[in-house]
Design an enzyme around this catalytic site. Sequence first.
Site, short mmCIF file in Angstrom:
data_model
loop_
_atom_site.label_atom_id
_atom_site.label_comp_id
_atom_site.label_asym_id
_atom_site.label_seq_id
_atom_site.Cartn_x
_atom_site.Cartn_y
_atom_site.Cartn_z
N HIS A 1 0.48 4.58 13.06
CA HIS A 1 -0.59 4.50 12.00
C HIS A 1 -1.68 5.27 12.30
O HIS A 1 -2.91 4.84 12.04
CB HIS A 1 -0.72 3.21 11.53
N HIS B 1 1.08 -1.04 -0.08
CA HIS B 1 0.08 -0.05 0.02
C HIS B 1 0.93 1.14 -0.11
O HIS B 1 1.94 1.22 0.67
CB HIS B 1 -0.94 0.02 1.11
N ASP C 1 0.17 -2.46 9.25
CA ASP C 1 -1.05 -2.49 9.03
C ASP C 1 -1.78 -4.05 9.24
O ASP C 1 -1.52 -5.07 8.65
CB ASP C 1 -1.58 -2.02 7.83
N ASP D 1 1.31 4.24 1.20
CA ASP D 1 1.74 4.84 2.39
C ASP D 1 2.86 4.33 3.16
O ASP D 1 3.21 4.68 4.11
CB ASP D 1 0.62 5.17 3.36
N HIS D 2 3.18 2.84 2.55
CA HIS D 2 4.10 2.36 3.21
C HIS D 2 5.56 2.15 2.16
O HIS D 2 6.51 1.54 2.50
CB HIS D 2 3.88 0.90 3.54
#
Length: 313
Positions: A280, A73, A222, A75-76
């Site tokens: 997060h 994803h 996550d 944002d990582h």
Amino acid sequence: MKTFQVSIPNQMKLHILGCHSATPRSVAFPSAQVLEVANELLLIDAGEGMQIQLRKYKHKFNKIKYIFISHLHGDHFYGLVGFLSTLRLLGREKEMHIYAPVGLKEIIELQFKITQTDINYPLYFHELQNPESERILETDKFTVETIPLLHRIYTNGYLVREKPALRKLNIEAVRQYPEIETWAYHNLKKGKDFIREDGSVIPNKELTLPPPPTQSYAYCSDTAYKPGIVPLIKNVDLLYHEATFLEADKDLAERTKHSTARQAAQIAKDAGVKKLVLGHFSSRYPQDELFLDEAKEVFENTDIAAEGKVFEI
């Protein structure tokens, strides 16, 4: 017998570069952190703006040799290609190793191909797809294992453990025995007794001091609430666990396969970890301290991540 205090020059430290979810904001960056271990810098996740944060907090780019990406994803990992390109401009020569789910190699190589970017240093991708925990890296100082998580796509956390160091010579004690020459020091550090020429033994514990205790760090990116990871992270010194939502939005956490602060605290409690750090965070909440208040109701030794914050493990 005299003793002396053992110093710990290479204490494990966690540096937070970003700890918020989804998109970057002017005051909040997505997931990225640097772990200091055994005089190495490990980069864990690489959200957008990561290399700006590396600059801001004065981490040496070329000291990073290992990168660990939890999942694909944006944002990582959106900050990764820019960082790898910068290393080329800096004239990097030593190798770089990237551990990430299958697919990242294709993404990065396509970007390099379209932009006609030639990487002039050895770049190795170690693609992961095992649904079970596995050891993916072992050096002479530390190991790294995966922590299979429960998210919308294949996701791993990472468990970093120091290996036991050599014992420390008690020099004052050693000097009491003239027959112990310097050639024997290495064996003493490895825990061996000293055998005299007449066959008598000087026990190792009389000549050395214990090494500093080993340290461990678990990064749980996550994930939905997953009690199955508890045995993998049992008794770690520091656990970073995502806490995207508060308990009032537990239904939303379940639908998106994220955790609440209370659920993260329950994992920490059940695993008997020494300290929990939450991260997060969703931008829907006005204050990150709300996550701290909720988690402390379950697990007292909890803290919250923040850009630039350093945790000594």
